[in-house]
Design an enzyme around this catalytic site. Structure first.
Site, PDB file in Angstrom:
ATOM      1  N   TRP A  68       0.833  -1.215   0.000  1.00 21.69           N
ATOM      2  CA  TRP A  68       0.000   0.000   0.000  1.00 21.69           C
ATOM      3  C   TRP A  68       0.857   1.249   0.000  1.00 21.69           C
ATOM      4  CZ3 TRP A  68      -4.245  -1.098  -2.051  1.00 21.69           C
ATOM      5  CH2 TRP A  68      -4.915  -2.293  -1.766  1.00 21.69           C
TER       6      TRP A  68
ATOM      7  N   ASP B 276      -1.477   6.745   6.508  1.00 18.13           N
ATOM      8  CA  ASP B 276      -2.525   5.852   6.018  1.00 18.13           C
ATOM      9  C   ASP B 276      -2.828   4.902   7.164  1.00 18.13           C
ATOM     10  OD1 ASP B 276      -4.080   3.856   4.953  1.00 18.13           O
ATOM     11  OD2 ASP B 276      -2.766   3.411   3.248  1.00 18.13           O
TER      12      ASP B 276
ATOM     13  N   LYS C 185     -12.743  -1.483   7.313  1.00 21.18           N
ATOM     14  CA  LYS C 185     -12.118  -2.418   8.249  1.00 21.18           C
ATOM     15  C   LYS C 185     -12.677  -2.156   9.653  1.00 21.18           C
ATOM     16  CE  LYS C 185      -8.486  -1.973   4.956  1.00 21.18           C
ATOM     17  NZ  LYS C 185      -8.392  -3.253   4.276  1.00 21.18           N
TER      18      LYS C 185
HETATM   19  C1  LIG Z   1      -3.348   0.093   4.488  1.00 20.58           C
HETATM   20  C2  LIG Z   1      -4.229   0.195   3.282  1.00 20.58           C
HETATM   21  N1  LIG Z   1      -4.145   1.291   2.507  1.00 20.58           N
HETATM   22  C3  LIG Z   1      -4.902   1.442   1.414  1.00 20.58           C
HETATM   23  C4  LIG Z   1      -5.791   0.471   1.026  1.00 20.58           C
HETATM   24  C5  LIG Z   1      -6.626   0.684  -0.193  1.00 20.58           C
HETATM   25  O1  LIG Z   1      -7.911   0.996   0.221  1.00 20.58           O
HETATM   26  P1  LIG Z   1      -9.132   1.243  -0.781  1.00 20.58           P
HETATM   27  O2  LIG Z   1      -9.511  -0.066  -1.341  1.00 20.58           O
HETATM   28  O3  LIG Z   1     -10.166   1.850   0.141  1.00 20.58           O
HETATM   29  O4  LIG Z   1      -8.679   2.199  -1.821  1.00 20.58           O
HETATM   30  C6  LIG Z   1      -5.926  -0.686   1.805  1.00 20.58           C
HETATM   31  C7  LIG Z   1      -6.889  -1.742   1.427  1.00 20.58           C
HETATM   32  O5  LIG Z   1      -6.962  -2.787   1.999  1.00 20.58           O
HETATM   33  C8  LIG Z   1      -5.110  -0.827   2.956  1.00 20.58           C
HETATM   34  O6  LIG Z   1      -5.192  -1.921   3.720  1.00 20.58           O
END
Ligand SMILES: Cc1ncc(COP(=O)(O)O)c(C=O)c1O
Length: 380
Positions: free
Chosen positions: A116, A186, A210
């Site tokens: 991520w 994040d 989550k």
């Molecule tokens: C730490 C983290 N950042 C970003 C994301 C991406 O999220 P989204 O699907 O809401 O764009 C996730 C998805 O699991 C994640 O776990």
């Protein structure tokens, strides 16, 4: 009246993830009719469903303002920060952050802790100068790297970290202090899981799916002085934080149902005793699972001690002979599924197994998984 489910499942999915039964019930009530005073049946009803009511109506205003207030009161987001409920997932924040916060002549700095954050870095690189000031790539992202010396990021527009790495199951043990450089976090997969120093964060973001509710809503909290930053490039109006802060989270039609469920989740969290109480439970759950994995000759946790996540526990069947590992993992998943355990497959980028044990995941579900792992190992 509650309609029972056809099967009982232990949902270990990384997201969208398990929510408490009370939240499903209240969400269902609001789908039937949104009550003006919340869930109290003595309060007058709006006569309309959350799915049909205008986002400019007083009942919805109470939902969004109530959710905003709970973000401060329950999650502990400082009042110096504006709370926003946006769309586009955490992934859109990978772009909005550099668009809004990178200033002329100052690169954006990132710490790379895997998939991520790597995606966030790639998006920033598309938009302008970007530096990676620490990374755990060399060891397969099995740990959180040491916080780099301040001079590595001193001239940066901001420093970005991912507080919990959903895929590998690593988590910063605390929110680091980046001094005068705004820290961007994040916190999609550990918001509200434990008390942390939120006041150290300049901008935080979290996809709700989550610990905060359904997919389709992203919580953003931004220190108010950062709303006035002059970004290096042109930012379309919709993608400016300042646009969404003006009439908070009502610039265009929001995900009204998602915001309602987020509010219900925060009310549930408050009813559980808040973040401190849920953290004690989260620690107990994670400790039991890691203790089982550490004691196992078959299972090998991915995250190193000191970097282990409370929310996502990832492991491989590393104790099995290499040639048999894939087949054994497949068997583990099939037998787990038959027992009613869902979502235990590791992310495709690392393989193996992963149990996501977010706030709403019950302690007894962890005990059941531990018993299953022990029995599987006995018969493997
Ligand atoms: C730490 C983290 N950042 C970003 C994301 C991406 O999220 P989204 O699907 O809401 O764009 C996730 C998805 O699991 C994640 O776990």
């Amino acid at each position: 009246m509650t309609a029972a489910r056809s099967r009982t499942i232990r949902n270990f999915s990384a997201g969208p993830a398990i929510l408490p039964p009370e939240v499903f019930e209240r969400a269902a009530e609001a789908v039937r009719e949104l009550r003006l005073g919340g869930h109290d049946p003595a309060q007058p009803g709006s006569g309309m469903s959350i799915l049909e009511i205008s986002h400019r109506s007083p009942p919805y205003d109470a939902v969004t303002k109530g959710a905003e207030e709970l973000c401060h009161a329950v999650l502990g987001i400082p009042r110096s920060h504006q709370v926003l409920f946006l769309q586009g997932g955490a992934s859109l924040q990978f772009a909005m952050v550099p668009m809004n916060l990178r200033v002329e002549g100052k690169p954006a700095a990132y710490i790379d802790t895997g998939a991520w954050s790597t995606k966030a870095i790639a998006e920033s690189e598309l938009l302008g100068p970007t530096v990676v000031v620490a990374s755990s790539k060399e060891t397969g992202f099995d740990r959180i790297p040491a916080m780099p010396a301040a001079d590595r990021y001193a001239g940066a527009s901001y420093l970005h970290i991912t507080s919990n790495n959903t895929i590998y199951g690593t988590e910063w043990s605390e929110i680091p202090d980046a001094g005068d450089v705004p820290l961007v976090v994040d916190c999609s997969s550990d918001i509200g899981a434990r008390p942390v120093a939120l006041e150290r964060i300049g901008l935080g973001y979290a996809g709700a799916q989550k610990n905060l509710g359904p997919s389709g809503v992203t919580l953003v909290f931004i220190r108010k002085d950062l709303l006035a930053r002059k970004p290096a490039g042109v930012v379309p109006k919709y993608l400016r934080y300042s646009t969404h802060a003006k009439d908070p989270s009502l610039f265009n039609t929001p995900n009204t149902f998602g915001v309602l469920v987020l509010k219900l989740m925060l009310e549930w969290l408050k009813g559980q005793g808040g973040v401190e109480a849920i953290a004690a439970r989260n620690v107990r759950k994670a400790e039991r699972l890691y203790a089982c994995l550490d004691a196992s000759a078959l299972c090998t946790p991915i995250a190193k001690v000191g970097s282990r996540s409370l929310m996502n526990v990832s492991w491989t069947l590393g104790g099995a002979p290499e040639g048999e590992r894939a087949a054994l993992t497949k068997r583990f998943l099939a037998e787990a599924e038959a027992e009613g355990f869902s979502g235990l497959k590791g992310h495709r980028s690392v393989g193996g197994l992963r149990a996501s044990i977010y706030n709403a995941f019950p302690e007894e579900g962890v005990d059941e998984l531990v018993a299953f792992i022990r029995e599987f190992e006995r018969t493997a």
